[in-house]
Write a protein that holds these residues in place. Structure first.
Motif, PDB file in Angstrom:
ATOM      1  N   THR A 198       0.826  -1.209   0.000  1.00  0.00           N
ATOM      2  CA  THR A 198       0.000   0.000   0.000  1.00  0.00           C
ATOM      3  C   THR A 198       0.858   1.256   0.000  1.00  0.00           C
ATOM      4  O   THR A 198       2.041   1.223   0.325  1.00  0.00           O
ATOM      5  CB  THR A 198      -0.919   0.052   1.236  1.00  0.00           C
ATOM      6  OG1 THR A 198      -0.110   0.208   2.414  1.00  0.00           O
ATOM      7  CG2 THR A 198      -1.767  -1.193   1.355  1.00  0.00           C
ATOM      8  N   ALA A 199       0.211   2.368  -0.353  1.00  0.00           N
ATOM      9  CA  ALA A 199       0.883   3.669  -0.275  1.00  0.00           C
ATOM     10  C   ALA A 199      -0.164   4.770  -0.320  1.00  0.00           C
ATOM     11  O   ALA A 199      -1.304   4.556  -0.747  1.00  0.00           O
ATOM     12  CB  ALA A 199       1.874   3.847  -1.423  1.00  0.00           C
ATOM     13  N   VAL A 200       0.243   5.944   0.152  1.00  0.00           N
ATOM     14  CA  VAL A 200      -0.566   7.154   0.016  1.00  0.00           C
ATOM     15  C   VAL A 200       0.306   8.216  -0.630  1.00  0.00           C
ATOM     16  O   VAL A 200       1.453   8.426  -0.212  1.00  0.00           O
ATOM     17  CB  VAL A 200      -1.096   7.660   1.375  1.00  0.00           C
ATOM     18  CG1 VAL A 200      -1.801   9.011   1.199  1.00  0.00           C
ATOM     19  CG2 VAL A 200      -2.054   6.656   1.995  1.00  0.00           C
ATOM     20  N   LEU A 201      -0.247   8.869  -1.667  1.00  0.00           N
ATOM     21  CA  LEU A 201       0.448   9.971  -2.336  1.00  0.00           C
ATOM     22  C   LEU A 201      -0.224  11.287  -1.984  1.00  0.00           C
ATOM     23  O   LEU A 201      -1.460  11.363  -1.914  1.00  0.00           O
ATOM     24  CB  LEU A 201       0.390   9.811  -3.859  1.00  0.00           C
ATOM     25  CG  LEU A 201       1.147   8.677  -4.540  1.00  0.00           C
ATOM     26  CD1 LEU A 201       0.973   8.797  -6.050  1.00  0.00           C
ATOM     27  CD2 LEU A 201       2.609   8.717  -4.177  1.00  0.00           C
ATOM     28  N   MET A 230      -1.215   4.764 -10.061  1.00  0.00           N
ATOM     29  CA  MET A 230      -1.485   3.444 -10.641  1.00  0.00           C
ATOM     30  C   MET A 230      -0.179   2.727 -10.978  1.00  0.00           C
ATOM     31  O   MET A 230      -0.075   1.505 -10.814  1.00  0.00           O
ATOM     32  CB  MET A 230      -2.386   3.548 -11.864  1.00  0.00           C
ATOM     33  CG  MET A 230      -2.762   2.185 -12.461  1.00  0.00           C
ATOM     34  SD  MET A 230      -3.453   0.991 -11.257  1.00  0.00           S
ATOM     35  CE  MET A 230      -5.201   1.377 -11.379  1.00  0.00           C
ATOM     36  N   GLU A 231       0.812   3.465 -11.445  1.00  0.00           N
ATOM     37  CA  GLU A 231       2.120   2.841 -11.688  1.00  0.00           C
ATOM     38  C   GLU A 231       2.678   2.248 -10.401  1.00  0.00           C
ATOM     39  O   GLU A 231       3.247   1.140 -10.410  1.00  0.00           O
ATOM     40  CB  GLU A 231       3.087   3.871 -12.264  1.00  0.00           C
ATOM     41  CG  GLU A 231       2.799   4.261 -13.706  1.00  0.00           C
ATOM     42  CD  GLU A 231       3.716   5.352 -14.228  1.00  0.00           C
ATOM     43  OE1 GLU A 231       3.784   5.555 -15.462  1.00  0.00           O
ATOM     44  OE2 GLU A 231       4.370   6.028 -13.400  1.00  0.00           O
ATOM     45  N   LEU A 232       2.498   2.961  -9.299  1.00  0.00           N
ATOM     46  CA  LEU A 232       2.980   2.469  -8.007  1.00  0.00           C
ATOM     47  C   LEU A 232       2.180   1.256  -7.551  1.00  0.00           C
ATOM     48  O   LEU A 232       2.752   0.288  -7.017  1.00  0.00           O
ATOM     49  CB  LEU A 232       2.899   3.589  -6.962  1.00  0.00           C
ATOM     50  CG  LEU A 232       3.441   3.286  -5.570  1.00  0.00           C
ATOM     51  CD1 LEU A 232       4.892   2.803  -5.634  1.00  0.00           C
ATOM     52  CD2 LEU A 232       3.334   4.527  -4.682  1.00  0.00           C
ATOM     53  N   ALA A 233       0.867   1.280  -7.765  1.00  0.00           N
ATOM     54  CA  ALA A 233       0.033   0.130  -7.405  1.00  0.00           C
ATOM     55  C   ALA A 233       0.459  -1.107  -8.191  1.00  0.00           C
ATOM     56  O   ALA A 233       0.523  -2.217  -7.648  1.00  0.00           O
ATOM     57  CB  ALA A 233      -1.438   0.448  -7.668  1.00  0.00           C
ATOM     58  N   ILE A 234       0.768  -0.919  -9.474  1.00  0.00           N
ATOM     59  CA  ILE A 234       1.216  -2.031 -10.320  1.00  0.00           C
ATOM     60  C   ILE A 234       2.566  -2.557  -9.826  1.00  0.00           C
ATOM     61  O   ILE A 234       2.773  -3.769  -9.745  1.00  0.00           O
ATOM     62  CB  ILE A 234       1.298  -1.571 -11.791  1.00  0.00           C
ATOM     63  CG1 ILE A 234      -0.116  -1.333 -12.343  1.00  0.00           C
ATOM     64  CG2 ILE A 234       2.037  -2.602 -12.641  1.00  0.00           C
ATOM     65  CD1 ILE A 234      -0.139  -0.640 -13.694  1.00  0.00           C
ATOM     66  N   GLU A 235       3.480  -1.650  -9.484  1.00  0.00           N
ATOM     67  CA  GLU A 235       4.785  -2.069  -8.970  1.00  0.00           C
ATOM     68  C   GLU A 235       4.636  -2.913  -7.704  1.00  0.00           C
ATOM     69  O   GLU A 235       5.297  -3.946  -7.544  1.00  0.00           O
ATOM     70  CB  GLU A 235       5.645  -0.838  -8.661  1.00  0.00           C
ATOM     71  CG  GLU A 235       6.160  -0.103  -9.879  1.00  0.00           C
ATOM     72  CD  GLU A 235       6.927   1.151  -9.497  1.00  0.00           C
ATOM     73  OE1 GLU A 235       7.270   1.292  -8.295  1.00  0.00           O
ATOM     74  OE2 GLU A 235       7.180   1.992 -10.379  1.00  0.00           O
ATOM     75  N   PHE A 280      -8.512   6.507  -5.341  1.00  0.00           N
ATOM     76  CA  PHE A 280      -8.094   5.192  -4.862  1.00  0.00           C
ATOM     77  C   PHE A 280      -7.787   4.311  -6.062  1.00  0.00           C
ATOM     78  O   PHE A 280      -8.559   4.265  -7.028  1.00  0.00           O
ATOM     79  CB  PHE A 280      -9.213   4.549  -4.033  1.00  0.00           C
ATOM     80  CG  PHE A 280      -8.859   3.197  -3.470  1.00  0.00           C
ATOM     81  CD1 PHE A 280      -8.002   3.086  -2.391  1.00  0.00           C
ATOM     82  CD2 PHE A 280      -9.379   2.037  -4.016  1.00  0.00           C
ATOM     83  CE1 PHE A 280      -7.667   1.844  -1.861  1.00  0.00           C
ATOM     84  CE2 PHE A 280      -9.057   0.795  -3.505  1.00  0.00           C
ATOM     85  CZ  PHE A 280      -8.199   0.698  -2.417  1.00  0.00           C
ATOM     86  N   PHE A 281      -6.639   3.635  -6.021  1.00  0.00           N
ATOM     87  CA  PHE A 281      -6.194   2.801  -7.133  1.00  0.00           C
ATOM     88  C   PHE A 281      -5.817   1.416  -6.629  1.00  0.00           C
ATOM     89  O   PHE A 281      -5.165   1.278  -5.588  1.00  0.00           O
ATOM     90  CB  PHE A 281      -4.973   3.424  -7.818  1.00  0.00           C
ATOM     91  CG  PHE A 281      -5.215   4.817  -8.340  1.00  0.00           C
ATOM     92  CD1 PHE A 281      -5.617   5.024  -9.641  1.00  0.00           C
ATOM     93  CD2 PHE A 281      -5.051   5.918  -7.508  1.00  0.00           C
ATOM     94  CE1 PHE A 281      -5.850   6.301 -10.122  1.00  0.00           C
ATOM     95  CE2 PHE A 281      -5.276   7.199  -7.976  1.00  0.00           C
ATOM     96  CZ  PHE A 281      -5.686   7.382  -9.296  1.00  0.00           C
ATOM     97  N   GLY A 282      -6.209   0.408  -7.380  1.00  0.00           N
ATOM     98  CA  GLY A 282      -5.839  -0.948  -7.021  1.00  0.00           C
ATOM     99  C   GLY A 282      -5.376  -1.733  -8.232  1.00  0.00           C
ATOM    100  O   GLY A 282      -5.871  -1.529  -9.352  1.00  0.00           O
ATOM    101  N   ALA A 283      -4.406  -2.601  -8.030  1.00  0.00           N
ATOM    102  CA  ALA A 283      -3.931  -3.511  -9.075  1.00  0.00           C
ATOM    103  C   ALA A 283      -3.819  -4.904  -8.459  1.00  0.00           C
ATOM    104  O   ALA A 283      -3.211  -5.066  -7.395  1.00  0.00           O
ATOM    105  CB  ALA A 283      -2.596  -3.051  -9.626  1.00  0.00           C
TER     106      ALA A 283
END
Length: 362
Positions: free
Chosen positions: A77-80, A95-100, A280-283
């Motif tokens: 998880t992360a918060v930007l 979203m790039e971070l969620a994918i990573e 909110f983004f999820g991958a």
């Protein structure tokens, strides 16, 4: 509606965002997502928004050169913090971070706060689908929607999007607001002097109205479903979930505490601190659940079963979510065209003049 050269429009739009103070990369990314809405037939989220963005830049509500920063992180998880920048810039990074994170942990979840409007939610969900992951995107927004039994608007139209990869077929994409109508459609109906269909809106007293400009008169959009008897309370649930996941989880302003970015909503909030809207983004890697090939085959079968179903009289086919928009986009890109309304081009041209340049001159 007129067809324009897509390459020319894209380059001209990038110039305008650079004139506002964006870097070349950010200007390109913002323009791509903005124009993708027009390519896909989602006029309410396309180029029509550019003059509004520029107004917010002038007011200091959008910081064009802001750089999103990670303020909290765990393995999955992360918060930007978007720094009050353009939502597209934060959205792509999130979203790039969620994918990573999903590539390592199986799933990745990223919240964003202190942000602004980010265009069409589906653009980000599709980023994950292109990596054979399920993509999820949500955002809250200006308080325009009245919860069940409320006189006042307390929630945004709060869209959500889900993209699911398939094998032989294009990804499934469900991209929809959790309200029955967008603010952009109401603006269009107002400009055209048209009334709204019944059941979508209420006036300041909470009574049904068909006046498309009711939002400018302290009215509200009703929840998806309208009355309790027709499922309006379920629409309230959907909008509330998006608000909580997007704003409460990330630390952004939620519901009625969102600082409005629309002139006619100025002062209609209950917060002394502006933390922007939230996303909110999820991958989710499909191979975290089963072998990728098996899932993609099953998803193809799912699509085939629905496509071969017999349609009702007068309809040609069962429409898989995402198909009409994708087909429009493919057609326009093949011809290098983009459809734009004349009044939109006129207003963007006026904005260009304010920025000291021209837009779509021959």
């Amino acid at each position: 509606m007129k067809e324009y050269n897509y390459t020319k429009v894209s380059k001209a739009t990038e110039v305008l965002f650079k004139k506002m103070g964006c870097s070349s990369d950010d200007a390109r990314n913002i323009s791509e997502i903005l124009l993708r809405a027009d390519l896909r037939g989602i006029k309410t989220h396309g180029l029509v928004r550019l003059p509004e963005y520029y107004r917010l830049v002038r007011l200091g509500k959008i910081i064009p050169d802001a750089s999103p920063e990670v303020v909290h992180s765990s393995p999955s998880t992360a918060v930007l913090d978007a720094g009050k920048g353009f939502g597209m810039v934060a959205g792509i990074k999130a979203m790039e971070l969620a994918i990573e994170k999903a590539e390592v942990a199986g799933t990745g979840w990223v919240g964003v706060r202190n942000s602004n409007h980010f265009g069409i939610a589906g653009a980000y969900a599709l980023m994950a689908a292109q990596k054979d992951m399920i993509g999820i995107t949500m955002t809250n927004a200006n308080p325009l929607v009245a919860p069940t039994f409320s006189r006042k608007p307390l929630l945004g139209t709060n869209p959500m999007a889900y993209a699911v990869p398939a094998g032989e077929y294009p990804p499934f994409l469900a991209d929809f607001a959790t309200a029955p109508v967008s603010r952009g459609k109401l603006d269009a109906w107002t400009l055209l002097g048209q009334l709204s269909p019944e059941g979508l809106l209420q006036d300041e007293q909470g009574q049904p109205t068909v006046e498309a400009n009711t939002l400018t008169r302290k009215g509200s959009i009703r929840t998806l479903g309208g009355e309790v008897e027709t499922g309006g309370h379920k629409g309230f649930c959907l909008s509330a979930v998006v608000d909580i996941f997007s704003a409460v989880l990330s630390g952004a302003n939620f519901g009625p505490t969102v600082i409005p970015t629309l002139g006619y909503l100025a002062g209609d909030n209950q917060s002394d601190e502006d933390k922007g809207i939230g996303h909110f983004f999820g991958a989710m890697r499909v191979d975290a659940f089963q072998k990728k090939e098996a899932f993609l085959t099953q998803m193809d079968r799912w699509i085939e079963e629905f496509r071969k179903a017999a349609p009702v009289a007068g309809k040609e086919r069962i429409v898989i979510p995402g198909d009409p928009e994708r087909e429009l986009e493919e057609k326009h890109l093949e011809n290098n065209t983009i459809p734009l309304m004349g009044d939109v081009v006129e207003k963007v041209s006026e904005t260009a003049q304010e920025l000291g340049t021209d837009f779509l001159t021959d």
